[in-house]
Design an enzyme around this catalytic site. Structure first.
Site: not given
Length: 309
Positions: A217, A219-220, A222, A248-249
């Protein structure tokens, strides 16, 4: 049935305030409670996508009773939580309505005795034969061995059930060595695991440590995936603001649903990225905005790392 494991379940409490200021009293405009912990959030999203899901892990005390009562109201989710003597933890998210930022406070969780840990392992083994995939998610409560996830990965592999691991620190380091099918670290977890802050290099290193596929992950920005079938980046069209709790889930839910539906990796990553963005825009932790999700499915850009280089 997809099985999600949340060893450190929680009651997620979200407070909304006009403006969060240090050293000040605040009037809360809205309070929301949801059953939580990473695997519970994953289960809720999977159920909303139409999958049958069973939730297991630990629960106890008055907070645990509230978690089970609220979990019973979630359509498509079966409660197979294992009772313990300690009290389930709470997590507090404080949403600043002026900025859209969220401050998170997470309790450590109850102490789990050796007998309770043995009871859970027995229950987990009984659930695996009916599972099409399993997600092992979140932190370890006090008393659970640091190598717990490694053992659970090996048990799933022995049963022929694909397993996704989403944790951090030493639990991730040991779990990766047990060769899970997928791990989903964020950038900080990936750097801690590998020592590298360059996402592609770190993701490749994490895969060499034992994971069959690594989805990081960013973050912003992708997701970055390194898999036996190839390497891809999935990027949302625009940055979204809101409560990132549970994003994230939702990535894990997107990856798991794609796995059991036998979708190609680019389609899995498109779904996971859209779900994460739609979770950030939702008003409550662990939910996703279906309209935003469906609108983003056609806008997510997935590129091959080989062609992008």
């Amino acid at each position: 049935m997809i099985l999600t494991v949340t060893l450190n379940t929680a009651l997620d409490i979200t407070y909304r305030v006009g403006s969060l200021r240090p050293h000040a009293s605040h009037r809360v405009s809205e309070v929301t409670e949801r059953p939580g912990g990473k695997g519970v959030n994953v289960a809720r999203v999977l159920a909303a996508l139409g999958h049958e899901v069973t939730v297991t892990g630990f629960t106890g005390g008055a907070t645990g009773r509230v978690v089970r009562e609220k979990l019973a109201a979630v359509p498509g989710v079966v409660d197979a939580l294992v009772p313990i003597s300690g009290a389930t933890r709470r997590t507090i998210a404080v949403v600043d309505e002026r900025t859209g930022d969220t401050t998170q406070l997470n309790e450590p969780g109850p102490f789990v005795t050796p007998t309770e840990w043995s009871s859970f392992q027995e229950a987990y083994g009984d659930l695996l034969p009916s599972a099409s995939a399993v997600a092992l998610c979140g932190s370890l409560p006090p008393g659970v061995p640091v190598g717990a996830y490694a053992g659970l990965v090996r048990t799933a592999r022995a049963a022929g059930v694909p397993v996704l691991l989403d944790t951090s620190g030493e639990a991730l380091r040991r779990g990766v060595a047990a060769r899970p099918d997928i791990i989903k670290p964020n950038t900080d977890e990936l750097a801690e695991l590998t020592g590298s802050h360059e996402p592609l290099r770190a993701t490749q290193d994490a895969r060499r440590r034992g994971a069959r596929a690594v989805v990081a992950s960013l973050g912003a920005e992708g997701l970055l995936a390194v898999t036996p079938e190839g390497r891809w980046r999935a990027s949302p069209p625009t940055s979204v603001r809101g409560n990132p709790t549970g994003a994230g889930d939702s990535v894990v839910a997107g990856l798991l649903s794609g796995l059991v539906e036998h979708l190609p990796w680019p389609t899995r990553l498109t779904r996971a990225t859209a779900l994460a963005a739609a979770t950030v825009t939702a008003p409550v932790a662990g939910e996703f905005d279906r309209g935003v999700y469906e609108g983003l499915l056609e806008q997510i850009r997935v590129t091959s790392e080989a062609s992008a280089a």
